[in-house]
Design a protein around this motif. Sequence first.
Motif, PDB file in Angstrom:
ATOM      1  N   SER A 168      88.528  -3.405  16.196  1.00 41.12           N
ATOM      2  CA  SER A 168      87.753  -2.270  16.728  1.00 41.12           C
ATOM      3  C   SER A 168      86.724  -2.750  17.749  1.00 41.12           C
ATOM      4  N   ARG A 169      86.223  -3.948  17.530  1.00 39.86           N
ATOM      5  CA  ARG A 169      85.246  -4.506  18.461  1.00 39.86           C
ATOM      6  C   ARG A 169      85.877  -4.935  19.781  1.00 39.86           C
ATOM      7  N   VAL A 170      87.184  -5.205  19.776  1.00 37.97           N
ATOM      8  CA  VAL A 170      87.863  -5.530  21.038  1.00 37.97           C
ATOM      9  C   VAL A 170      87.760  -4.343  21.993  1.00 37.97           C
ATOM     10  N   GLY A 171      87.888  -3.132  21.463  1.00 39.43           N
ATOM     11  CA  GLY A 171      87.751  -1.938  22.296  1.00 39.43           C
ATOM     12  C   GLY A 171      86.390  -1.853  22.957  1.00 39.43           C
ATOM     13  N   THR A 172      85.343  -2.146  22.196  1.00 39.28           N
ATOM     14  CA  THR A 172      84.008  -2.087  22.790  1.00 39.28           C
ATOM     15  C   THR A 172      83.730  -3.314  23.658  1.00 39.28           C
ATOM     16  N   LEU A 173      84.403  -4.430  23.392  1.00 40.20           N
ATOM     17  CA  LEU A 173      84.305  -5.580  24.300  1.00 40.20           C
ATOM     18  C   LEU A 173      84.851  -5.199  25.674  1.00 40.20           C
ATOM     19  N   LEU A 174      85.971  -4.494  25.689  1.00 35.98           N
ATOM     20  CA  LEU A 174      86.549  -4.057  26.969  1.00 35.98           C
ATOM     21  C   LEU A 174      85.603  -3.110  27.696  1.00 35.98           C
ATOM     22  N   MET A 175      84.941  -2.230  26.927  1.00 34.93           N
ATOM     23  CA  MET A 175      83.936  -1.350  27.546  1.00 34.93           C
ATOM     24  C   MET A 175      82.801  -2.193  28.130  1.00 34.93           C
ATOM     25  N   ASP A 176      82.339  -3.171  27.358  1.00 34.32           N
ATOM     26  CA  ASP A 176      81.252  -4.058  27.791  1.00 34.32           C
ATOM     27  C   ASP A 176      81.649  -4.812  29.057  1.00 34.32           C
ATOM     28  N   MET A 177      82.853  -5.372  29.061  1.00 35.70           N
ATOM     29  CA  MET A 177      83.318  -6.119  30.234  1.00 35.70           C
ATOM     30  C   MET A 177      83.430  -5.208  31.454  1.00 35.70           C
ATOM     31  N   GLY A 178      83.885  -3.973  31.241  1.00 34.28           N
ATOM     32  CA  GLY A 178      83.989  -3.014  32.332  1.00 34.28           C
ATOM     33  C   GLY A 178      82.630  -2.669  32.924  1.00 34.28           C
ATOM     34  N   VAL A 179      81.665  -2.416  32.033  1.00 34.63           N
ATOM     35  CA  VAL A 179      80.307  -2.099  32.506  1.00 34.63           C
ATOM     36  C   VAL A 179      79.736  -3.286  33.277  1.00 34.63           C
ATOM     37  N   MET A 180      79.918  -4.501  32.748  1.00 32.72           N
ATOM     38  CA  MET A 180      79.397  -5.703  33.424  1.00 32.72           C
ATOM     39  C   MET A 180      80.090  -5.915  34.778  1.00 32.72           C
ATOM     40  N   PHE A 181      81.397  -5.711  34.822  1.00 32.28           N
ATOM     41  CA  PHE A 181      82.126  -5.893  36.076  1.00 32.28           C
ATOM     42  C   PHE A 181      81.653  -4.896  37.130  1.00 32.28           C
TER      43      PHE A 181
END
Length: 142
Positions: free
Chosen positions: A89-102
Amino acid sequence: MRSIKSLYFKYKEIINYLIVGVLTTVVSLGVYYICTVTFLNPKNAFQLQVANIISWICAVIFAYFTNRKYVFESKNPNILKEASAFFLSRVGTLLMDMGVMFIGVTTIGGNDKIVKLISQVVVTIGNYVFSKLFVFKKGQSE
């Protein structure tokens, strides 16, 4: 008039989640800042994401154990299955985090420290929803 104690017990899960969320954010930001100040360059898109992933791994490990014990008070004997669901479930929010950072740093050129802080708010909300609905569901303690 409700006492503070009765309000706490009514909202105990959310209050504890917010406390654990703040501590998890401190772990995440602390590890991220250490990485970017000591050995990774946040102006390099690849190194920015490496720092982000290292901070994520440390924060997720901390968050799993603290959420299991203090927030959701899980008694699920199948820790491996529960931990796997938590990490996925945290992988999904990691992808959100990476998207926001990018978008915030690499594309727009914002300050990586400020964008990381903003990203943590989005991630914290997503993490609660995923944990509540998919990981620490009530009735899984048998």
